[in-house]
Design an enzyme around this catalytic site. Structure first.
Site, PDB file in Angstrom:
ATOM      1  N   GLU A   1       0.829  -1.210   0.000  1.00 54.14           N
ATOM      2  CA  GLU A   1       0.000   0.000   0.000  1.00 54.14           C
ATOM      3  C   GLU A   1       0.862   1.257   0.000  1.00 54.14           C
ATOM      4  OE1 GLU A   1      -3.840   2.141   2.060  1.00 54.14           O
ATOM      5  OE2 GLU A   1      -3.457   0.030   2.466  1.00 54.14           O
TER       6      GLU A   1
ATOM      7  N   HIS B   1      -0.650 -14.074  -0.369  1.00 54.64           N
ATOM      8  CA  HIS B   1       0.667 -14.392   0.180  1.00 54.64           C
ATOM      9  C   HIS B   1       1.090 -15.745  -0.380  1.00 54.64           C
ATOM     10  CE1 HIS B   1       0.118 -10.944   2.713  1.00 54.64           C
ATOM     11  NE2 HIS B   1      -1.051 -11.433   3.118  1.00 54.64           N
TER      12      HIS B   1
ATOM     13  N   ARG C   1       4.577 -17.020  -0.701  1.00 51.48           N
ATOM     14  CA  ARG C   1       5.768 -17.684  -0.161  1.00 51.48           C
ATOM     15  C   ARG C   1       6.239 -16.915   1.067  1.00 51.48           C
ATOM     16  NH1 ARG C   1       7.795 -18.297  -4.605  1.00 51.48           N
ATOM     17  NH2 ARG C   1       8.129 -20.508  -4.583  1.00 51.48           N
ATOM     18  N   SER C   2       6.823 -17.632   2.003  1.00 50.57           N
ATOM     19  CA  SER C   2       7.330 -16.973   3.211  1.00 50.57           C
ATOM     20  C   SER C   2       8.771 -16.514   3.003  1.00 50.57           C
ATOM     21  CB  SER C   2       7.250 -17.916   4.413  1.00 50.57           C
ATOM     22  OG  SER C   2       8.096 -19.032   4.215  1.00 50.57           O
TER      23      SER C   2
ATOM     24  N   ARG D   1     -10.777  10.189 -10.114  1.00 44.76           N
ATOM     25  CA  ARG D   1     -11.162   9.954  -8.717  1.00 44.76           C
ATOM     26  C   ARG D   1     -10.630   8.656  -8.140  1.00 44.76           C
ATOM     27  NH1 ARG D   1     -17.488  11.324  -8.649  1.00 44.76           N
ATOM     28  NH2 ARG D   1     -17.380  13.173  -9.943  1.00 44.76           N
TER      29      ARG D   1
ATOM     30  N   LEU E   1      -5.545   4.981 -14.090  1.00 42.48           N
ATOM     31  CA  LEU E   1      -5.392   6.265 -13.415  1.00 42.48           C
ATOM     32  C   LEU E   1      -6.548   7.177 -13.788  1.00 42.48           C
ATOM     33  CD1 LEU E   1      -1.560   6.734 -14.061  1.00 42.48           C
ATOM     34  CD2 LEU E   1      -2.658   5.960 -11.941  1.00 42.48           C
TER      35      LEU E   1
END
Length: 143
Positions: A65, A92, A94-95, A114, A111
């Site tokens: 983010e 998620h 892979r660790s 708003r 894009l």
């Protein structure tokens, strides 16, 4: 760090904010800022792991983010506008163990005036996909 020429004035503002923010706490280090992508790294350390010593999913989402929001803000032409996260999802894959590092790459998909939609991939040091995310940003009047 690479900063596209057209974004250098805004980069001066962003990278010289007087207050600390989550990016500082997580050790996010920007490497590339351009209109078509934003890239940063984040260490997998005591600030970003869950109790079992692997990258916390929330830290992955925070990196995604951050990259999408910063990228969206850099593309705003009106200095009275800002972007805020409206929705984010993350898969998620892979660790990553404590002591590692992830690199996030965010790219705009759409894009609008708003709404912005961005995608972000996080990869480990072997370039393996760790997390795939999509972030929707709302363009708002600056608070």
């Amino acid at each position: 760090m690479f900063i596209e020429d057209s974004l250098k004035d805004k980069a001066e503002i962003y990278f010289n904010f007087k207050h600390k923010h989550m990016g500082h706490a997580l050790g996010i280090d920007f490497k590339h800022v351009a209109e078509d992508k934003v890239v940063a790294t984040m260490p997998v350390d005591e600030n970003s792991v869950q109790p079992f010593g692997i990258l916390h999913g929330g830290a992955s989402v925070a990196l995604a983010e951050t990259l999408c929001s910063v990228g969206g803000w850099f593309l705003l032409e009106n200095e009275n506008k800002a972007v805020v996260g409206l929705e984010i999802n993350a898969n998620h894959i892979r660790s990553v163990k404590l002591g590692g590092k992830v690199t996030g790459t965010a790219r705009p998909i759409n894009l609008g005036k708003r709404i912005h939609v961005w995608e972000c991939e996080l990869r480990d040091e072997n370039n393996k996909l760790v997390c795939s995310s999509r972030c929707t940003l709302a363009v708002i009047n600056k608070p």
